[in-house]
Design a protein around this motif. Sequence first.
Motif, PDB file in Angstrom:
ATOM      1  N   GLU A 183       0.817  -1.198   0.000  1.00 59.25           N
ATOM      2  CA  GLU A 183       0.000   0.000   0.000  1.00 59.25           C
ATOM      3  C   GLU A 183       0.859   1.259   0.000  1.00 59.25           C
ATOM      4  O   GLU A 183       1.934   1.283   0.570  1.00 59.25           O
ATOM      5  CB  GLU A 183      -0.870   0.051   1.254  1.00 59.25           C
ATOM      6  CG  GLU A 183      -1.873  -1.046   1.352  1.00 59.25           C
ATOM      7  CD  GLU A 183      -2.675  -0.948   2.647  1.00 59.25           C
ATOM      8  OE1 GLU A 183      -2.870   0.158   3.157  1.00 59.25           O
ATOM      9  OE2 GLU A 183      -3.091  -2.000   3.124  1.00 59.25           O
ATOM     10  N   THR A 184       0.327   2.307  -0.646  1.00 58.37           N
ATOM     11  CA  THR A 184       0.981   3.599  -0.537  1.00 58.37           C
ATOM     12  C   THR A 184       0.505   4.262   0.743  1.00 58.37           C
ATOM     13  O   THR A 184      -0.517   3.900   1.311  1.00 58.37           O
ATOM     14  CB  THR A 184       0.652   4.514  -1.744  1.00 58.37           C
ATOM     15  OG1 THR A 184      -0.767   4.681  -1.815  1.00 58.37           O
ATOM     16  CG2 THR A 184       1.186   3.939  -3.034  1.00 58.37           C
TER      17      THR A 184
ATOM     18  N   LYS B 213      -0.090   8.417  -9.445  1.00 59.98           N
ATOM     19  CA  LYS B 213       0.120   7.168  -8.701  1.00 59.98           C
ATOM     20  C   LYS B 213       1.607   6.872  -8.576  1.00 59.98           C
ATOM     21  O   LYS B 213       2.076   6.445  -7.524  1.00 59.98           O
ATOM     22  CB  LYS B 213      -0.567   5.993  -9.403  1.00 59.98           C
ATOM     23  CG  LYS B 213      -2.042   5.920  -9.222  1.00 59.98           C
ATOM     24  CD  LYS B 213      -2.581   4.698  -9.964  1.00 59.98           C
ATOM     25  CE  LYS B 213      -4.077   4.716 -10.052  1.00 59.98           C
ATOM     26  NZ  LYS B 213      -4.596   3.601 -10.842  1.00 59.98           N
TER      27      LYS B 213
ATOM     28  N   LEU C 282       3.140   9.231  -5.975  1.00 57.04           N
ATOM     29  CA  LEU C 282       2.706   8.852  -4.636  1.00 57.04           C
ATOM     30  C   LEU C 282       3.448   7.586  -4.182  1.00 57.04           C
ATOM     31  O   LEU C 282       3.921   7.509  -3.041  1.00 57.04           O
ATOM     32  CB  LEU C 282       1.193   8.637  -4.591  1.00 57.04           C
ATOM     33  CG  LEU C 282       0.590   8.318  -3.225  1.00 57.04           C
ATOM     34  CD1 LEU C 282       0.907   9.395  -2.198  1.00 57.04           C
ATOM     35  CD2 LEU C 282      -0.922   8.138  -3.349  1.00 57.04           C
ATOM     36  N   ALA C 283       3.586   6.614  -5.079  1.00 54.09           N
ATOM     37  CA  ALA C 283       4.322   5.385  -4.753  1.00 54.09           C
ATOM     38  C   ALA C 283       5.803   5.683  -4.516  1.00 54.09           C
ATOM     39  O   ALA C 283       6.407   5.145  -3.578  1.00 54.09           O
ATOM     40  CB  ALA C 283       4.156   4.354  -5.866  1.00 54.09           C
TER      41      ALA C 283
ATOM     42  N   THR D 147       6.147   7.360  -1.172  1.00 50.81           N
ATOM     43  CA  THR D 147       5.959   6.342  -0.131  1.00 50.81           C
ATOM     44  C   THR D 147       7.234   5.536   0.047  1.00 50.81           C
ATOM     45  O   THR D 147       7.693   5.327   1.174  1.00 50.81           O
ATOM     46  CB  THR D 147       4.778   5.419  -0.500  1.00 50.81           C
ATOM     47  OG1 THR D 147       3.573   6.179  -0.482  1.00 50.81           O
ATOM     48  CG2 THR D 147       4.662   4.253   0.465  1.00 50.81           C
ATOM     49  N   ASP D 148       7.824   5.088  -1.065  1.00 48.99           N
ATOM     50  CA  ASP D 148       9.074   4.310  -0.989  1.00 48.99           C
ATOM     51  C   ASP D 148      10.194   5.133  -0.360  1.00 48.99           C
ATOM     52  O   ASP D 148      10.959   4.624   0.467  1.00 48.99           O
ATOM     53  CB  ASP D 148       9.502   3.831  -2.373  1.00 48.99           C
ATOM     54  CG  ASP D 148       8.659   2.680  -2.888  1.00 48.99           C
ATOM     55  OD1 ASP D 148       7.898   2.077  -2.097  1.00 48.99           O
ATOM     56  OD2 ASP D 148       8.751   2.395  -4.098  1.00 48.99           O
TER      57      ASP D 148
END
Length: 192
Positions: free
Chosen positions: A10-11, A35, A38-39, A42-43
């Motif tokens: 999940e992000t 997307k 956002l990913a 997040t990473d």
Amino acid sequence: MTQPVATVEETLGDLAQLASFVEGTDLEQTDELTKFFLAAATDAVRNYCGWHVFPVVDRDIVLDGNGASEIILPTLLVENIVSVVENGVTLAATDYEWSRAGMLRRSNCHRWTTRYRALIVSLRDGFSRADDLVATVYSLAARAASSPQGAVQDSAGPFSFSAAQLSSGVGGGLGLFAHERAVLDRYRRPDL
């Protein structure tokens, strides 16, 4: 050694909230590109923190043995240890003890194996809420989307725009500002 942090798919946050966060900016990103940012944000945050942080998840962690009586788990908030397998043998709950902060101790003066990838810890961990962390992810994603290359200055005709800089000549992209690192440091593993 642990599995990569990217075991949680999940992000941190969602596209609708990110769209609200950047409302009023000139970002004209497609859903797929948004997307992606956002990913990527997040990473970047999870890699900086050294673990998934949020949300609470069930996961298996594969660890190298260290031959000591204690092992540091790649987490800061353990809700429950479901099982510990050492060298293929499931240990009784009385063979170890654990702390919410992520320490795993062998009981009765025993030591953990020295073999690589010989420990499998099944646990439930993570924060149930981390709004400040999610806001940092949105900020990072929005900045990366508006300046993916980290440009610090742009011009159009007689007009010039300068972006906030991480350091001299470096801005945008997925780099973290000092105030963002200060937020993330609350969630960062101390052994990093």
